[in-house]
Scaffold this motif. Structure first.
Motif, PDB file in Angstrom:
ATOM      1  N   UNK B   9     -69.942  46.896  22.967  1.00  0.00           N
ATOM      2  CA  UNK B   9     -70.585  45.592  22.993  1.00  0.00           C
ATOM      3  C   UNK B   9     -70.758  45.085  21.564  1.00  0.00           C
ATOM      4  N   UNK B  10     -69.947  44.102  21.211  1.00  0.00           N
ATOM      5  CA  UNK B  10     -69.983  43.530  19.861  1.00  0.00           C
ATOM      6  C   UNK B  10     -70.712  42.203  19.960  1.00  0.00           C
ATOM      7  N   UNK B  11     -71.792  42.053  19.196  1.00  0.00           N
ATOM      8  CA  UNK B  11     -72.610  40.840  19.293  1.00  0.00           C
ATOM      9  C   UNK B  11     -72.723  40.142  17.943  1.00  0.00           C
ATOM     10  N   UNK B  12     -72.190  38.941  17.868  1.00  0.00           N
ATOM     11  CA  UNK B  12     -72.374  38.045  16.706  1.00  0.00           C
ATOM     12  C   UNK B  12     -72.121  38.733  15.368  1.00  0.00           C
ATOM     13  N   UNK B  13     -70.999  39.412  15.271  1.00  0.00           N
ATOM     14  CA  UNK B  13     -70.715  40.169  14.052  1.00  0.00           C
ATOM     15  C   UNK B  13     -70.040  39.290  13.002  1.00  0.00           C
ATOM     16  N   UNK B  14     -70.591  39.364  11.805  1.00  0.00           N
ATOM     17  CA  UNK B  14     -70.025  38.628  10.675  1.00  0.00           C
ATOM     18  C   UNK B  14     -69.744  39.600   9.543  1.00  0.00           C
ATOM     19  N   UNK B  15     -68.606  39.425   8.919  1.00  0.00           N
ATOM     20  CA  UNK B  15     -68.279  40.256   7.759  1.00  0.00           C
ATOM     21  C   UNK B  15     -67.516  39.432   6.741  1.00  0.00           C
ATOM     22  N   UNK B  29     -67.057  42.140  24.549  1.00  0.00           N
ATOM     23  CA  UNK B  29     -67.482  43.310  25.312  1.00  0.00           C
ATOM     24  C   UNK B  29     -66.283  43.940  25.985  1.00  0.00           C
ATOM     25  N   UNK B  30     -66.309  45.253  26.056  1.00  0.00           N
ATOM     26  CA  UNK B  30     -65.231  45.969  26.731  1.00  0.00           C
ATOM     27  C   UNK B  30     -65.862  46.877  27.779  1.00  0.00           C
ATOM     28  N   UNK B  31     -65.385  46.769  29.013  1.00  0.00           N
ATOM     29  CA  UNK B  31     -65.925  47.595  30.088  1.00  0.00           C
ATOM     30  C   UNK B  31     -65.208  48.942  30.119  1.00  0.00           C
ATOM     31  N   UNK B  32     -65.858  49.969  30.675  1.00  0.00           N
ATOM     32  CA  UNK B  32     -65.178  51.271  30.788  1.00  0.00           C
ATOM     33  C   UNK B  32     -63.885  51.118  31.580  1.00  0.00           C
ATOM     34  N   UNK B 196     -58.615  49.722  23.186  1.00  0.00           N
ATOM     35  CA  UNK B 196     -58.615  48.470  22.437  1.00  0.00           C
ATOM     36  C   UNK B 196     -57.440  48.557  21.474  1.00  0.00           C
ATOM     37  N   UNK B 197     -56.512  47.624  21.603  1.00  0.00           N
ATOM     38  CA  UNK B 197     -55.247  47.733  20.885  1.00  0.00           C
ATOM     39  C   UNK B 197     -54.997  46.471  20.071  1.00  0.00           C
ATOM     40  N   UNK B 198     -54.835  46.651  18.770  1.00  0.00           N
ATOM     41  CA  UNK B 198     -54.386  45.545  17.924  1.00  0.00           C
ATOM     42  C   UNK B 198     -52.888  45.697  17.776  1.00  0.00           C
ATOM     43  N   UNK B 199     -52.133  44.701  18.155  1.00  0.00           N
ATOM     44  CA  UNK B 199     -50.678  44.868  18.115  1.00  0.00           C
ATOM     45  C   UNK B 199     -49.974  43.520  18.052  1.00  0.00           C
ATOM     46  N   UNK B 200     -48.718  43.586  17.667  1.00  0.00           N
ATOM     47  CA  UNK B 200     -47.851  42.411  17.738  1.00  0.00           C
ATOM     48  C   UNK B 200     -46.881  42.537  18.916  1.00  0.00           C
ATOM     49  N   UNK B 201     -47.013  43.642  19.682  1.00  0.00           N
ATOM     50  CA  UNK B 201     -46.088  43.883  20.782  1.00  0.00           C
ATOM     51  C   UNK B 201     -46.552  43.133  22.029  1.00  0.00           C
ATOM     52  N   UNK B 202     -45.996  41.951  22.238  1.00  0.00           N
ATOM     53  CA  UNK B 202     -46.418  41.149  23.391  1.00  0.00           C
ATOM     54  C   UNK B 202     -46.004  41.809  24.698  1.00  0.00           C
ATOM     55  N   UNK B 203     -44.923  42.576  24.655  1.00  0.00           N
ATOM     56  CA  UNK B 203     -44.479  43.293  25.855  1.00  0.00           C
ATOM     57  C   UNK B 203     -45.550  44.253  26.339  1.00  0.00           C
ATOM     58  N   UNK B 204     -46.166  44.937  25.388  1.00  0.00           N
ATOM     59  CA  UNK B 204     -47.235  45.865  25.755  1.00  0.00           C
ATOM     60  C   UNK B 204     -48.425  45.113  26.334  1.00  0.00           C
ATOM     61  N   UNK B 205     -48.759  43.992  25.684  1.00  0.00           N
ATOM     62  CA  UNK B 205     -49.883  43.185  26.165  1.00  0.00           C
ATOM     63  C   UNK B 205     -49.643  42.765  27.618  1.00  0.00           C
TER      64      UNK B 205
END
Lengths: 290, 246
Positions: B9-15, B29-32, B196-205
């Motif tokens: 649960x990420x809430x209003x995060x600033x960096x 938010x990410x559910x199990x 949670x995946x950061x990627x450029x692979x749209x096929x995977x998405x």
């Protein structure tokens, strides 16, 4: 003094820390290059990769052995006599060297860790130690610990020599450890932390074992440099190789012959040691080979 | 979905990085069991966001709760939380002084007091799963990029984490090796792992994601199912991004 250019070169010649990567941009992984630290002071390390140096090592070593054998066989008087007089001194030289390098490595490990510590006080303490020791010539440090401290506490000659050498080389070793630790890719730390290791565990399980490989050549170098610098303790009442030579020469007045032999013996020892360092370095680099 | 159900649960995060706003009031938010894929142009903050989930980055404000732990509260046992969070990096980051097998057993033996024998059994099973059991005694430098990344995934799985984070796992790979890594990730997704995946692979998405998140300039601009994302992208910035990469 030859120590001066040496200390000036330190720090600058070491590997740049790759701590300054940009985590927000999309990072490309660093190429899997072999990390090494090059400080040229102890002795040149003859690896197979450097064939010129390898050949030079052979020439020097064979030449030194030949000169040694030739002088003893063809001119047993005075050379064989000199050689018979020296073994005690060689033993003392090695005793001082091994004791000092052992203590210096322990001091160096803590100093190196201190220099990268996030704790302000620890960091400042380690850095100040390094600065002060690097700023005072070894010979002065030797006099200082021997005579100045001897004023207050009775210290045995050998022990004060070892303390002085350890304190001095501990500071240099600290810089070697620091550079070795900082040369390890930041990704290794992140991977270890992400598995759930603490910062300390990460240092001891992941970073130091890899740093040890990186720092082996400079540590070997320091070892050889230290062995040569132990000749300075001959000005205290420690009967090392050089001191034994001086004792022999002062009774026989054969300065040329004696110092020729001393030089050859130092050369043979350092050449053997540099070979040993090269061998260890190649053994330890096995996991970098493809 | 309420915040209570979420495992992340990420809430209003600033960096901020200096003057640059890397994360600008981000909430997610990410559910199990959910697979969330984060896409976006370079420098959009997606990797930074992922890295805040196991506190490899500091944050300036906001709150992140993972598996019930408030990550940025002082005194939180972050090492304990990280044991539940497997992380896979773009640059693999295998321990170079350890063999493949030792890479997998180090953490379970030291952190979970698992016996060496058991850890090795688990490790070999995982290597089987990612298809490189025969490389168990190799050093990382002897493996190809794709093989190294599969070992890195197995290493993270060896801690039996609840969540797996992937930070551009295929971006450093030669094209012919991308498939082997994606196959492992798809298989993992099918088993129900929270990812949670950061990627450029749209096929995977498209194939594996439950939800796709589009980020730009430190903000989440659009969130939706892959279906919605690739068929009816709403935000003009997303449409532009997709037209450039598809």
């Amino acid at each position: 003094m030859r120590r001066k250019p040496r200390s000036a070169g330190r720090g600058e010649n070491l590997l740049p820390a790759d701590a300054f990567y940009d985590s927000k941009a999309d990072r490309m992984p660093e190429p899997e290059e072999k990390k090494s630290i090059s400080i040229g002071d102890g002795a040149a390390i003859p690896t197979h990769a450097d064939s010129g140096l390898f050949t030079a090592w052979r020439i020097a070593f064979v030449g030194a052995l030949f000169a040694f054998g030739y002088l003893i066989v063809v001119h047993p008087d005075p050379y064989a006599r000199i050689v018979r007089f020296l073994p005690d001194g060689i033993l003392v030289t090695f005793e001082v060297t091994f004791a000092s390098i052992g203590i210096a490595m322990v001091i160096g490990l803590f100093t190196g860790l201190g220099r990268i510590s996030h704790n302000r006080a620890v960091n400042l303490l380690a850095s100040t130690y390094v600065e002060v020791v690097r700023g005072v010539p070894l010979l002065v440090q030797l006099f200082y610990i021997y005579y100045a401290l001897g004023h207050f506490v009775k210290i045995n000659d050998m022990v004060s020599a070892i303390i002085a050498m350890s304190v001095c080389y501990g500071a240099y070793m600290g810089e070697v450890f620091r550079a070795g630790i900082e040369s390890i890719d930041r990704g290794q730390t992140e991977a270890s932390l992400s598995l759930g290791f603490s910062r300390h565990q990460t240092m001891f399980y992941v970073i130091l074992p890899q740093a040890l490989r990186t720092i082996l050549p400079p540590v070997g170098n320091e070892f050889i440099a230290l062995l040569k610098d132990t000749s300075l303790v001959s000005i205290l009442a420690v009967s090392d190789l050089l001191r034994r030579g001086r004792e022999f020469a002062s009774t026989t007045f054969m300065y040329f012959e004696t110092y020729t032999m001393i030089a050859i013996i130092y050369l043979i020892i350092t050449l053997l040691l540099s070979k040993l360092v090269a061998f260890m370095e190649e053994r330890l680099s096995r996991y970098d080979r493809r | 979905m309420t915040a209570g159900d979420a495992i992340i649960n990420i809430r209003n995060v600033t960096k901020r990085f200096g003057g640059l706003l890397a994360l600008d009031d981000v909430s997610l938010s990410v559910a199990p069991g959910e697979r969330v894929v984060i896409i976006g142009p370079s420098g959009s903050g997606k990797s930074t966001l992922l890295r805040t989930i196991n506190r490899l980055e500091t944050i300036d404000s906001g709150k992140i709760v993972v598996d019930g732990f408030d990550l940025y509260r002082p005194g939180v046992d972050i090492a304990r939380v990280r044991q539940e969070l497997g992380m896979v990096f773009q640059s693999f980051n295998l321990f170079r002084h350890k063999t493949v097998l030792q890479n997998l057993t180090l953490a379970p033996v030291k952190l979970k007091n698992m016996s060496k024998e058991k850890a090795e059994r688990v490790a070999l099973d995982l290597l089987d799963k990612v298809g490189i059991r025969d490389k168990a005694s190799c050093y990382p430098a002897q493996l190809s990029g794709g093989q190294q990344q599969r070992v890195a995934i197995a290493r993270a799985l060896a801690m039996n984490p609840k969540i797996m984070l992937f930070d551009e796992p295929t971006s450093a790979l030669d094209p012919e090796m991308i498939g082997e890594v994606l196959d492992v990730m798809v298989a993992l997704a099918r088993e129900g792992m929270t990812m949670v995946v950061v990627t450029h692979e749209m096929g995977f998405a498209r194939e594996a994601a439950d939800r796709v998140v589009f980020m730009d300039a430190g903000k989440i601009l659009e969130t939706g199912t892959p279906e919605h994302f690739f068929k009816n992208p709403e935000h003009p910035r997303l449409r532009q991004f997709l037209s450039q990469i598809l």
